[in-house]
Write an enzyme that holds these catalytic residues in place. Structure first.
Site, short mmCIF file in Angstrom:
data_model
loop_
_atom_site.label_atom_id
_atom_site.label_comp_id
_atom_site.label_asym_id
_atom_site.label_seq_id
_atom_site.Cartn_x
_atom_site.Cartn_y
_atom_site.Cartn_z
N ASN A 253 -1.90 -0.15 6.91
CA ASN A 253 -1.41 -1.46 7.39
C ASN A 253 -0.51 -2.16 6.37
O ASN A 253 -0.42 -3.37 6.32
CB ASN A 253 -2.58 -2.35 7.83
CG ASN A 253 -3.53 -2.69 6.70
OD1 ASN A 253 -3.40 -2.16 5.59
ND2 ASN A 253 -4.49 -3.55 6.97
N ARG B 173 -1.54 -14.66 3.70
CA ARG B 173 -2.33 -13.98 4.75
C ARG B 173 -1.69 -14.21 6.11
O ARG B 173 -1.64 -13.31 6.95
CB ARG B 173 -3.78 -14.46 4.73
CG ARG B 173 -4.41 -14.13 3.41
CD ARG B 173 -5.74 -13.55 3.34
NE ARG B 173 -6.50 -13.19 4.48
CZ ARG B 173 -7.08 -11.99 4.61
NH1 ARG B 173 -6.87 -11.05 3.70
NH2 ARG B 173 -7.85 -11.74 5.63
N TYR C 119 -12.32 -2.38 -3.67
CA TYR C 119 -12.84 -2.43 -2.30
C TYR C 119 -14.37 -2.40 -2.25
O TYR C 119 -14.95 -2.03 -1.22
CB TYR C 119 -12.27 -1.26 -1.49
CG TYR C 119 -10.85 -1.50 -1.00
CD1 TYR C 119 -10.49 -2.67 -0.33
CD2 TYR C 119 -9.85 -0.53 -1.17
CE1 TYR C 119 -9.20 -2.88 0.13
CE2 TYR C 119 -8.55 -0.74 -0.70
CZ TYR C 119 -8.24 -1.92 -0.05
OH TYR C 119 -6.97 -2.13 0.42
N LYS D 82 0.84 -1.21 0.00
CA LYS D 82 0.00 0.00 0.00
C LYS D 82 0.88 1.26 0.00
O LYS D 82 2.09 1.19 0.21
CB LYS D 82 -0.92 -0.04 1.23
CG LYS D 82 -1.92 -1.20 1.19
CD LYS D 82 -2.90 -1.08 2.34
CE LYS D 82 -3.90 -2.22 2.33
NZ LYS D 82 -4.92 -2.06 3.39
P1 CMP Z 1 -7.25 -4.64 3.39
O1 CMP Z 1 -6.77 -6.02 3.63
O2 CMP Z 1 -6.62 -3.87 2.30
O3 CMP Z 1 -8.82 -4.70 3.12
C1 CMP Z 1 -9.72 -3.71 3.56
C2 CMP Z 1 -9.05 -2.64 4.32
O4 CMP Z 1 -9.90 -1.80 5.05
C3 CMP Z 1 -8.14 -3.24 5.36
O5 CMP Z 1 -7.04 -3.84 4.73
C4 CMP Z 1 -7.85 -2.07 6.26
O6 CMP Z 1 -6.68 -1.35 5.86
C5 CMP Z 1 -9.06 -1.18 6.01
N1 CMP Z 1 -9.82 -1.00 7.26
C6 CMP Z 1 -10.41 -1.95 7.98
N2 CMP Z 1 -11.01 -1.40 9.06
C7 CMP Z 1 -10.76 -0.06 9.00
C8 CMP Z 1 -11.10 1.04 9.81
N3 CMP Z 1 -11.83 0.88 10.92
N4 CMP Z 1 -10.68 2.26 9.43
C9 CMP Z 1 -9.94 2.43 8.28
N5 CMP Z 1 -9.60 1.39 7.48
C10 CMP Z 1 -9.99 0.17 7.83
#
Ligand code: CMP
Length: 143
Positions: free
Chosen positions: A112, A85, A49, A9
């Site tokens: 993340n 994962r 998404y 990311k």
């Molecule tokens: P990802 O695996 O890319 O898939 C969905 C993403 O949503 C996840 O990683 C997080 O980075 C993001 N995400 C999940 N919960 C939250 C939250 N409460 N606030 C902001 N981003 C979120």
């Protein structure tokens, strides 16, 4: 051979973590089958998404993933979807175990560091969204 979609990311790219992340999957034994540095369009982000569209953080998620370059990848290998994962760790880096990518490098649930497909269906969908067939190599010589 099973394939998955992984993406460093914008926070991971900015923090120069591409090499570290690629190194981990190579060291594990997986094969890199496709890769590109790119800036995701708003449309692609909304599509990728789509399952989170109703979540309160959807706007923030799209804004962040389009905020700078990402490193999109296709990896292949036995059980690569689940193993990747496990190597990434829990979504929230505060809960991710040390030794996992998010546990070692992530700070917040939004930033993340890495995304990875969560199922064979997601992997197929996400690879198709980000890569053309001519952008994925085969390690098996075809006649
Ligand atoms: P990802 O695996 O890319 O898939 C969905 C993403 O949503 C996840 O990683 C997080 O980075 C993001 N995400 C999940 N919960 C939250 C939250 N409460 N606030 C902001 N981003 C979120």
């Amino acid at each position: 051979m099973e394939k998955t979609f992984l993406m460093v990311k914008p926070d991971g790219v900015q923090r120069n973590l591409i090499g570290e992340i690629v190194k981990r999957f190579e060291a594990k034994g997986f094969k890199l089958a496709g890769a590109k540095l790119m800036v995701i369009s708003d449309e692609l982000a909304q599509n990728h998404y789509g399952e989170h569209k109703e979540r309160p953080f959807f706007g923030e998620l799209v804004d962040f993933i389009t905020s700078g370059p990402v490193f999109a990848m296709v990896w292949e290998g036995q059980n690569v979807i689940q193993t990747a994962r496990d190597m990434m760790g829990k979504t929230n880096p505060q809960e991710a175990a040390s030794g996992t990518i998010r546990g070692d490098f992530g700070m917040t649930v939004g930033k993340n560091v890495i995304h990875g497909s969560d199922s064979p269906e997601s992997a197929e969908r996400e690879i198709g969204l980000f890569f053309g067939e001519d952008e994925i190599v085969s390690y098996t010589k075809q006649d």
